[in-house]
Write a protein that holds these residues in place. Sequence first.
Motif, PDB file in Angstrom:
ATOM      1  N   LEU A   1       0.833  -0.962   0.210  1.00  0.00           N
ATOM      2  CA  LEU A   1      -0.198   0.218   0.091  1.00  0.00           C
ATOM      3  C   LEU A   1       0.898   1.349  -0.056  1.00  0.00           C
ATOM      4  O   LEU A   1       0.838   2.170  -0.772  1.00  0.00           O
ATOM      5  N   ALA A   2       1.792   1.321   0.852  1.00  0.00           N
ATOM      6  CA  ALA A   2       2.835   2.503   1.078  1.00  0.00           C
ATOM      7  C   ALA A   2       3.558   2.856  -0.304  1.00  0.00           C
ATOM      8  O   ALA A   2       3.624   3.843  -0.827  1.00  0.00           O
ATOM      9  N   GLU A   3       3.996   1.564  -0.690  1.00  0.00           N
ATOM     10  CA  GLU A   3       4.760   1.791  -2.364  1.00  0.00           C
ATOM     11  C   GLU A   3       3.974   2.229  -3.238  1.00  0.00           C
ATOM     12  O   GLU A   3       4.254   3.129  -3.973  1.00  0.00           O
ATOM     13  N   ALA A   4       2.649   1.649  -3.360  1.00  0.00           N
ATOM     14  CA  ALA A   4       1.728   2.236  -4.352  1.00  0.00           C
ATOM     15  C   ALA A   4       1.707   3.658  -4.339  1.00  0.00           C
ATOM     16  O   ALA A   4       1.229   4.403  -5.206  1.00  0.00           O
TER      17      ALA A   4
ATOM     18  N   ASN B   1       2.050  -0.565  11.546  1.00  0.00           N
ATOM     19  CA  ASN B   1       3.326   0.301  11.775  1.00  0.00           C
ATOM     20  C   ASN B   1       4.289   0.294  10.517  1.00  0.00           C
ATOM     21  O   ASN B   1       5.121   0.984  10.318  1.00  0.00           O
ATOM     22  N   GLU B   2       4.050  -0.699   9.667  1.00  0.00           N
ATOM     23  CA  GLU B   2       5.007  -0.806   8.608  1.00  0.00           C
ATOM     24  C   GLU B   2       4.895   0.158   7.664  1.00  0.00           C
ATOM     25  O   GLU B   2       5.743   0.293   7.038  1.00  0.00           O
ATOM     26  N   ILE B   3       3.465   0.705   7.735  1.00  0.00           N
ATOM     27  CA  ILE B   3       3.199   2.051   6.713  1.00  0.00           C
ATOM     28  C   ILE B   3       4.028   3.170   6.923  1.00  0.00           C
ATOM     29  O   ILE B   3       5.090   3.579   6.387  1.00  0.00           O
TER      30      ILE B   3
ATOM     31  N   MET C   1       7.582   4.466   4.932  1.00  0.00           N
ATOM     32  CA  MET C   1       7.518   5.918   4.525  1.00  0.00           C
ATOM     33  C   MET C   1       8.570   6.639   5.171  1.00  0.00           C
ATOM     34  O   MET C   1       9.266   7.571   4.166  1.00  0.00           O
ATOM     35  N   SER C   2       9.091   6.317   6.400  1.00  0.00           N
ATOM     36  CA  SER C   2      10.067   6.872   7.067  1.00  0.00           C
ATOM     37  C   SER C   2      11.522   6.882   5.920  1.00  0.00           C
ATOM     38  O   SER C   2      12.352   7.568   5.882  1.00  0.00           O
ATOM     39  N   ARG C   3      11.508   5.606   5.215  1.00  0.00           N
ATOM     40  CA  ARG C   3      12.788   5.115   4.666  1.00  0.00           C
ATOM     41  C   ARG C   3      12.591   5.523   3.333  1.00  0.00           C
ATOM     42  O   ARG C   3      13.196   6.092   2.392  1.00  0.00           O
ATOM     43  N   ARG C   4      11.221   5.563   2.451  1.00  0.00           N
ATOM     44  CA  ARG C   4      11.198   5.582   1.080  1.00  0.00           C
ATOM     45  C   ARG C   4      10.931   7.011   0.801  1.00  0.00           C
ATOM     46  O   ARG C   4      11.343   7.538  -0.223  1.00  0.00           O
ATOM     47  N   MET C   5      10.129   7.959   1.650  1.00  0.00           N
ATOM     48  CA  MET C   5       9.837   9.406   1.280  1.00  0.00           C
ATOM     49  C   MET C   5      11.179  10.055   1.064  1.00  0.00           C
ATOM     50  O   MET C   5      11.141  10.905  -0.027  1.00  0.00           O
ATOM     51  N   PRO C   6      12.041  10.059   1.821  1.00  0.00           N
ATOM     52  CA  PRO C   6      13.349  10.824   1.570  1.00  0.00           C
ATOM     53  C   PRO C   6      13.882  10.442   0.157  1.00  0.00           C
ATOM     54  O   PRO C   6      14.412  11.306  -0.911  1.00  0.00           O
TER      55      PRO C   6
ATOM     56  N   ASP D   1      18.870   5.352  16.571  1.00  0.00           N
ATOM     57  CA  ASP D   1      18.107   4.796  15.578  1.00  0.00           C
ATOM     58  C   ASP D   1      16.876   3.999  15.785  1.00  0.00           C
ATOM     59  O   ASP D   1      16.852   3.411  16.714  1.00  0.00           O
ATOM     60  N   THR D   2      15.815   4.539  15.179  1.00  0.00           N
ATOM     61  CA  THR D   2      14.541   3.926  15.414  1.00  0.00           C
ATOM     62  C   THR D   2      14.085   3.479  13.920  1.00  0.00           C
ATOM     63  O   THR D   2      14.416   3.977  12.867  1.00  0.00           O
ATOM     64  N   THR D   3      12.837   2.799  14.025  1.00  0.00           N
ATOM     65  CA  THR D   3      12.178   2.464  12.645  1.00  0.00           C
ATOM     66  C   THR D   3      11.560   3.660  11.979  1.00  0.00           C
ATOM     67  O   THR D   3      11.455   3.521  10.840  1.00  0.00           O
ATOM     68  N   THR D   4      11.262   4.746  12.635  1.00  0.00           N
ATOM     69  CA  THR D   4      10.883   6.006  11.792  1.00  0.00           C
ATOM     70  C   THR D   4      11.890   6.927  11.766  1.00  0.00           C
ATOM     71  O   THR D   4      11.549   8.149  11.037  1.00  0.00           O
ATOM     72  N   CYS D   5      12.978   6.848  12.373  1.00  0.00           N
ATOM     73  CA  CYS D   5      14.055   7.723  11.809  1.00  0.00           C
ATOM     74  C   CYS D   5      15.481   6.791  11.872  1.00  0.00           C
ATOM     75  O   CYS D   5      16.397   6.822  12.470  1.00  0.00           O
ATOM     76  N   PRO D   6      15.227   5.947  10.682  1.00  0.00           N
ATOM     77  CA  PRO D   6      16.526   4.864  10.657  1.00  0.00           C
ATOM     78  C   PRO D   6      17.763   5.661  10.328  1.00  0.00           C
ATOM     79  O   PRO D   6      17.711   6.590   9.303  1.00  0.00           O
ATOM     80  N   ALA D   7      18.845   5.226  10.795  1.00  0.00           N
ATOM     81  CA  ALA D   7      20.026   5.828  10.566  1.00  0.00           C
ATOM     82  C   ALA D   7      20.390   5.109   9.180  1.00  0.00           C
ATOM     83  O   ALA D   7      20.550   3.903   9.104  1.00  0.00           O
TER      84      ALA D   7
END
Lengths: 357, 310
Positions: A18-21, A39-41, A45-50, B156-162
């Motif tokens: 869903l998040a990638e879509a 929580n996976e969303i 997103m925290s990884r993908r958005m940047p 490092d956390t899951t929503t501010c991953p290093a």
Amino acid sequence: MAKKVQKNLSLMKGNEALAEAAVQAGCRFYAGYPITPQNEIPEFMSRRMPEVGGVFIQAESELAAINMVYGAAAAGVRAMTSSSSPGISLKQEAISFMAAAELPAVIVNIQRGGPGLGNITGSQGDYFQAVKGGGHGDYYCIVYSPFNLQEMWDLTMCSFDKADEYRIPVIILGDGVVGQMMEPFDQKKYIRPKLPPKDWVLDGCKGRKPRVIRSLHMVPGGLEEHNLKLIKKYDNIKKKEVLFDEYFTEDASLIVIGFGIAARIALSAVKKLRDEGKRIGLFRPVTLFPFPSQQIRKRAHKNTRFLVVEMNAGQMVEDVRLSVNGASEVLFFGKPGGAVFNPDELYQKIKGTYRKP
Amino acid sequence: MATGLKLKELSKKEDLFTHGHRMCSGCGAPIVVKMILLATDYPVVASNATGCLEVSSCIAEYTAWKIPWIHTAFENAAATISGVETMYRSLKKRGKMDKDIKFISFGGDGGTYDIGLQSLSGAMERGHDMIYVCYDNGAYMNTGIQRSSATPLGADTTTCPAGIAIPGKIRPRKNLTKIMAAHNIPYVAQASPSNWMDLMKKVRKAHEITGPKFINILSPCNRGWRSKTNDAISLSKIGVNTCYWPLYEIENGVTKITFKPKEKKPVVDFLKPQGRFKHLFAPENEWLLTKMQEEVDTEWEKLLKEEQCV
């Protein structure tokens, strides 16, 4: 031996699909807050958005997250937030404001058991909340109900388009099962349809007439007029945007109706019963608002019975009864409290309900 | 009759937070709760915000609490106990109750620093006779280690991953203890389970003061901190000795540091055993270590000055 997976297929969790879509559909603003089982969303997103030059914000509450989306949508960007049932309750105020202000956004509810803190397993207890407005005032959101990962992908992309087309908040009503499970699906490429220009966006009024986005209408008659405009929009959506799916319904004397994961589980039971020669079909609303009322009404006859299966205490069954309007018998089988149907249980129930025509 | 704060006497006391809870092995929170309840010599009622402590101490029909305990949504622990405490005062006023009952609210840092801050601030301002205890493990551990406003810089956390984009959390943690002190309530303190006597004394003192009290307690989480399961106490001790987590109290506006380490250790001693800071030891992130040390030094200096300003 593991089966060879075709190259265009992907294997990921429903929430990640869903998040990638969303990202591929051009979502560039996401605000969220932790709650299981979604929580996976925010994590994705925290990884993908940047990577795509988008914005990820972890808010200090669900309230803050949805209001950030309110702001981002007003600025014209494709924006999304996600949560699970208790968190979605907290977002209702802003959803009502967005419906009033006609702001497009996508709100994902990966439902869990309720009421209260409930539990963290998949549930369908938020049907009423999603479909009947949820917050205060006269309004609706378009509601999609994905039943597999392909739909988690496709309907998410579709949600952003419909939100923009109608200037309306769109809810994706998933659940803990479709959010957490993995299965292969086709990562179809996003094709942007022709959409009306965003000529209402607040992007600086230098050199043009100032625009106003608001939900307050204090002039006598002003709110009535605004509400009538909204109703017109909802009527238009009801005419054009109904989506549904059906299996073996042509000659069925018993039609099982379910949405989301309940329909997915019911389908295996229905297939098995078809193999046994029983005239049983399955009807599945894909949009819960607009509800496929007319399509259900058309299939209602003296000799057809309906069995509504939901993972709640009986919510969509009310809309089915309104649609059928007495033309057929409507029965209900539910499983509340975050308990998930098992196919055999549904098989037994459907078999027991079936009468030879 | 108050029990003396001596191991011999305390060991004979009934545990009010008992075995059978399902907190992870090595978790700091149950140790903290046990100490608080051991230090309490009154009948006590607790409210608990949604979080690790709540979800693992009351699974289905089981409970680890031997006291009246009420669970509430994530943002509402202070509001719920406000209601309970006010009703109690009303009953007492009308002569329907004469027992002296104490009220404690428990919340994690997510439920306190973030979503519960509004209801906590409201309760403190209204002046309810209660203690709010925040067990601070520095992230949303219950939902899978997402950052909170208590998460330290660089973690490092899951929503501010290093990674390449950011070296973990890029904002410093919020100083909640000071925010609570700014409410001008009679008692605010910071404690750590490593200094158990200090912690219990603070709880005891808080119980004897009428009005709203706030205690912030460091609570190691080996899952989120990526540390060893037997490190909770030693890590919190290092936290105190590096002045990352200074032990102090502010009673009626007067600051008192309750423990001054003989030798203030460098903050890297605290960071090194924790996997969540692993990336900080890469050469390109050295500036963050310096920044963290500066942050700790500044706060410690401030605290020392505050103590002198009596």
